[in-house]
Design an enzyme around this catalytic site. Structure first.
Site, short mmCIF file in Angstrom:
data_model
loop_
_atom_site.label_atom_id
_atom_site.label_comp_id
_atom_site.label_asym_id
_atom_site.label_seq_id
_atom_site.Cartn_x
_atom_site.Cartn_y
_atom_site.Cartn_z
N ASP A 37 0.81 -1.20 0.07
CA ASP A 37 -0.05 -0.04 -0.01
C ASP A 37 0.74 1.41 -0.06
O ASP A 37 0.41 2.29 0.28
CB ASP A 37 -1.25 0.06 1.14
CG ASP A 37 -2.00 -1.08 1.16
OD1 ASP A 37 -2.10 -1.67 0.22
OD2 ASP A 37 -2.73 -1.39 2.20
N HIS A 240 30.20 4.81 -3.76
CA HIS A 240 28.76 4.98 -3.65
C HIS A 240 28.36 4.72 -2.39
O HIS A 240 27.45 3.80 -1.98
CB HIS A 240 27.68 4.36 -4.69
CG HIS A 240 27.84 4.67 -6.18
ND1 HIS A 240 27.75 4.15 -7.25
CD2 HIS A 240 28.63 5.85 -6.31
CE1 HIS A 240 28.03 5.13 -8.55
NE2 HIS A 240 28.54 6.07 -7.85
N ASP A 257 28.81 14.11 -1.59
CA ASP A 257 28.42 14.05 -2.70
C ASP A 257 26.92 14.19 -2.83
O ASP A 257 26.31 13.02 -2.60
CB ASP A 257 28.91 12.92 -3.82
CG ASP A 257 28.63 12.96 -5.15
OD1 ASP A 257 27.86 13.74 -5.59
OD2 ASP A 257 29.15 12.22 -5.88
N ASP A 268 24.71 18.27 -8.89
CA ASP A 268 25.87 17.02 -8.64
C ASP A 268 26.72 17.65 -8.23
O ASP A 268 27.68 18.10 -8.95
CB ASP A 268 25.87 16.25 -9.78
CG ASP A 268 26.49 15.01 -9.57
OD1 ASP A 268 26.81 14.75 -8.53
OD2 ASP A 268 26.89 14.24 -10.51
N HIS A 347 37.57 6.40 -11.12
CA HIS A 347 36.14 6.63 -11.93
C HIS A 347 36.37 7.47 -13.05
O HIS A 347 37.41 8.22 -13.10
CB HIS A 347 35.27 7.19 -10.85
CG HIS A 347 35.49 8.06 -10.16
ND1 HIS A 347 35.80 9.48 -10.60
CD2 HIS A 347 35.91 8.19 -8.55
CE1 HIS A 347 36.16 10.20 -9.65
NE2 HIS A 347 36.44 9.67 -8.34
N HIS A 351 30.40 13.56 -16.63
CA HIS A 351 29.27 12.88 -17.19
C HIS A 351 28.34 14.15 -17.76
O HIS A 351 28.46 15.02 -16.90
CB HIS A 351 28.60 11.78 -16.32
CG HIS A 351 28.29 12.42 -15.00
ND1 HIS A 351 27.24 12.86 -14.87
CD2 HIS A 351 29.08 12.21 -14.16
CE1 HIS A 351 27.11 13.31 -13.46
NE2 HIS A 351 28.20 12.77 -12.95
N HIS A 358 23.21 11.21 -14.39
CA HIS A 358 23.92 10.82 -15.43
C HIS A 358 23.16 11.08 -16.77
O HIS A 358 22.64 9.92 -17.20
CB HIS A 358 24.55 9.13 -14.95
CG HIS A 358 25.34 9.09 -14.16
ND1 HIS A 358 26.00 8.06 -13.63
CD2 HIS A 358 26.03 10.05 -13.15
CE1 HIS A 358 26.58 8.19 -12.31
NE2 HIS A 358 26.91 9.63 -12.37
N GLU A 381 34.73 15.69 -12.16
CA GLU A 381 34.85 15.36 -10.46
C GLU A 381 36.02 14.27 -10.47
O GLU A 381 35.97 13.04 -10.45
CB GLU A 381 33.44 14.54 -10.41
CG GLU A 381 33.25 13.55 -11.52
CD GLU A 381 31.76 13.05 -11.14
OE1 GLU A 381 31.58 12.38 -9.99
OE2 GLU A 381 30.70 13.02 -11.91
N TYR A 385 41.73 8.12 -3.65
CA TYR A 385 41.07 7.45 -2.91
C TYR A 385 42.34 6.47 -2.29
O TYR A 385 42.97 5.68 -3.01
CB TYR A 385 39.96 6.52 -3.19
CG TYR A 385 39.02 7.37 -3.94
CD1 TYR A 385 38.16 8.06 -3.14
CD2 TYR A 385 39.08 7.67 -5.28
CE1 TYR A 385 37.01 9.00 -3.91
CE2 TYR A 385 38.18 8.55 -5.94
CZ TYR A 385 37.20 9.06 -5.09
OH TYR A 385 36.43 9.82 -5.90
N ARG A 403 37.31 13.90 -3.41
CA ARG A 403 36.81 14.14 -4.62
C ARG A 403 36.32 15.63 -4.67
O ARG A 403 35.75 16.08 -3.56
CB ARG A 403 35.45 13.13 -5.03
CG ARG A 403 35.03 13.37 -6.32
CD ARG A 403 34.29 12.34 -7.03
NE ARG A 403 32.96 11.87 -6.10
CZ ARG A 403 32.93 10.98 -5.27
NH1 ARG A 403 33.70 10.23 -5.11
NH2 ARG A 403 31.58 10.98 -4.79
N GLU A 405 33.92 18.15 -7.15
CA GLU A 405 33.03 17.98 -8.25
C GLU A 405 32.11 19.17 -8.49
O GLU A 405 31.60 19.64 -7.40
CB GLU A 405 32.00 16.79 -8.07
CG GLU A 405 31.11 16.78 -9.36
CD GLU A 405 30.09 15.41 -8.92
OE1 GLU A 405 29.77 14.92 -7.91
OE2 GLU A 405 29.61 15.01 -10.16
#
Ligand code: GLY
Ligand code: MN
Ligand code: MN
Length: 454
Positions: A37, A240, A257, A268, A347, A351, A358, A381, A385, A403, A405
């Site tokens: 529901d 992620h 991020d 982003d 990475h 993009h 993306h 970006e 790491y 990072r 970005e």
């Protein structure tokens, strides 16, 4: 909101690219059940939204340049009972008005109308494997057309996927879209500034995410454009990382991020900064290297250039910097050729950004990198790491991910950084966080809640 005239232009541009004798079908998204529901928040299919501006489930857009009525829309019917339970619906009249489509039917008419509309066309456009339920219904309709008595009806002989053509249109943002993307960027930046003001040792990553998302929604965004990543210390090395479940420690960095979705368009942004407001020397060395790589990449963004060129500039800087830090040992030339920095920069650089975070649009054209043209929006970006157990790097650099970005609009003259309003220099970050600490201290002294600086 995008003007009706622009929606009409988009549909006309797509129709101009269709093969002779063709009809195109664009389904809306459906509600998705979350558990009994309850549904996930509704998110319209980006292609349907781009062509109609309609943000309701269960619609269908037909484009048929060779029919008398070239544009036909099916939408949910007005229904007093359903609307009391689940919210208002546009109905045919309003949906026709909002989209600029003259012919609008209730979606209960699809089964009867659609085969008649398809009949006689030799070619049909439908996104392959995107709408499995609808495709099954469509196959049944096509089978019936093919089996019509005495071949009184004709089913299309060829199916096409409309996305390559449509996504080429979506890749170039017009002035109204650029404005909406500026607003998505503004709201995203406000969230990041709020996070910079909020972060301190002892708060939890999920509290940081809540601060960001509060700011997004307060400013009129639908919410986040994607699940926020708020990773302290070693968590930043999970690209992620959305668990956001740990406490933030004094002496660690945090990588955030996150971006808002405003009227369908995504922001982003990534920023990385010290939890206690002051970079350690080792953190600063890594941070300034990533920042230099990002600035070198951005300097390549202008009409006629391309993403690989920016990536080359980024990799040059990272390779040289990693050698200077003693993380890579040996000659620049050998490490540049071997792309050694990719062990730690794992990475992509960039993009497309738009209705999808993306975003759609090809990255190659005629076997070469897509040339940048005004109206394209893309991210920049780079990151490095160094996980806490990474024995390839000296111990002082372990347990951090960095990072940075930003979102960049290509303009006639070069580019515009849409997200320049969140500090990213070491000095800018430290000054903002020191100010936040002073504000918190004086609020505590006066025994009142601190106000969030904007
Ligand atoms: N937030 C996802 C990305 O940066 O691509
Ligand atoms: Mn991104
Ligand atoms: Mn991102």
């Amino acid at each position: 909101m995008i003007d009706v005239s622009e929606l009409q232009q988009r549909r006309a541009a797509f129709m101009a690219s269709m093969v002779p004798g063709s009809i195109a079908i664009f389904p809306a998204a459906k509600e998705v059940i979350r558990s009994r529901d309850t549904h996930f928040p509704f998110r319209q299919d980006s292609d349907f939204f781009y062509l109609t501006g309609i943000n309701e489930p269960d619609g269908l857009l037909i484009l048929a340049p060779e029919l008398e009525q070239t544009e036909i829309l099916f939408v949910l019917p007005k229904d007093a009972h359903e609307e009391v339970w689940h919210g208002r619906r546009l109905g045919c009249l309003q949906a026709g008005h909002d989209s600029g489509i003259q012919v609008c039917y209730e979606n209960s008419k699809v089964a009867e109308q659609l085969p008649q509309l398809i009949d006689g066309h030799s070619d049909l456009y439908i996104a392959f494997d995107q709408f499995p339920e609808f495709e099954a219904e469509l196959q049944l309709m096509l089978r019936k057309l093919r089996a019509a008595p005495k071949r009184t009806k004709t089913a299309p002989e060829r199916l096409h996927d409309p996305r390559a053509q449509l996504h080429q249109l979506r890749l170039i943002k017009g002035p109204a879209e650029q404005q909406l993307m500026r607003q998505a960027a503004e709201i995203s930046m406000a969230g990041h500034r709020r996070a910079l003001n909020f972060v301190r040792p002892g708060v939890f990553e999920y509290q940081v995410a809540a601060e960001l998302e509060h700011e997004f929604v307060t400013r009129g965004a639908a919410g986040s454009a994607y699940a926020s990543i708020c990773g302290g210390g070693n968590n930043a090395c999970i690209l992620h990382y959305t668990a956001n479940s740990d406490v933030l420690h004094d002496g660690d960095l945090i990588l955030i991020d996150a971006g808002a979705e405003y009227q369908g368009y995504a922001g982003d942004i990534t920023r990385t900064f010290p939890v206690n407001g002051k970079f350690t020397p080792a953190q600063r060395e890594v941070y300034e290297l990533v920042l230099a790589a990002q600035l070198a990449a951005m300097a390549e963004l202008r009409p006629g250039s391309n993403i690989p060129r920016a990536q080359d500039a980024c990799i040059d800087v990272l390779t040289e910097g990693l050698i200077k830090l003693g993380i890579l040992t040996g000659e620049f030339k050998q490490h540049r050729e071997a792309l050694s920095c990719r062990q730690f920069y794992i990475h992509g650089l960039s993009h497309w950004l738009g209705l999808d975070v993306h975003d759609v649009g090809a990255y190659q054209q005629d076997g070469a990198p897509m040339p940048l043209v005004p109206g394209m929006v893309l991210t920049v970006e780079p990151g490095l790491y160094f996980a806490s157990d990474d024995e390839r790097v000296p111990p002082r650099y372990r347990g951090m991910g960095v990072r940075i970005e930003d979102d960049v609009l290509i303009t006639e003259k070069g580019h515009e950084n849409l997200t320049a309003g969140v500090p990213k220099s070491v000095e800018g970050i430290e000054a903002l966080m020191a100010q936040a600490q002073r504000t918190r201290k004086s609020a505590k002294a006066q025994n009142r809640e601190p106000q969030h600086a904007q």
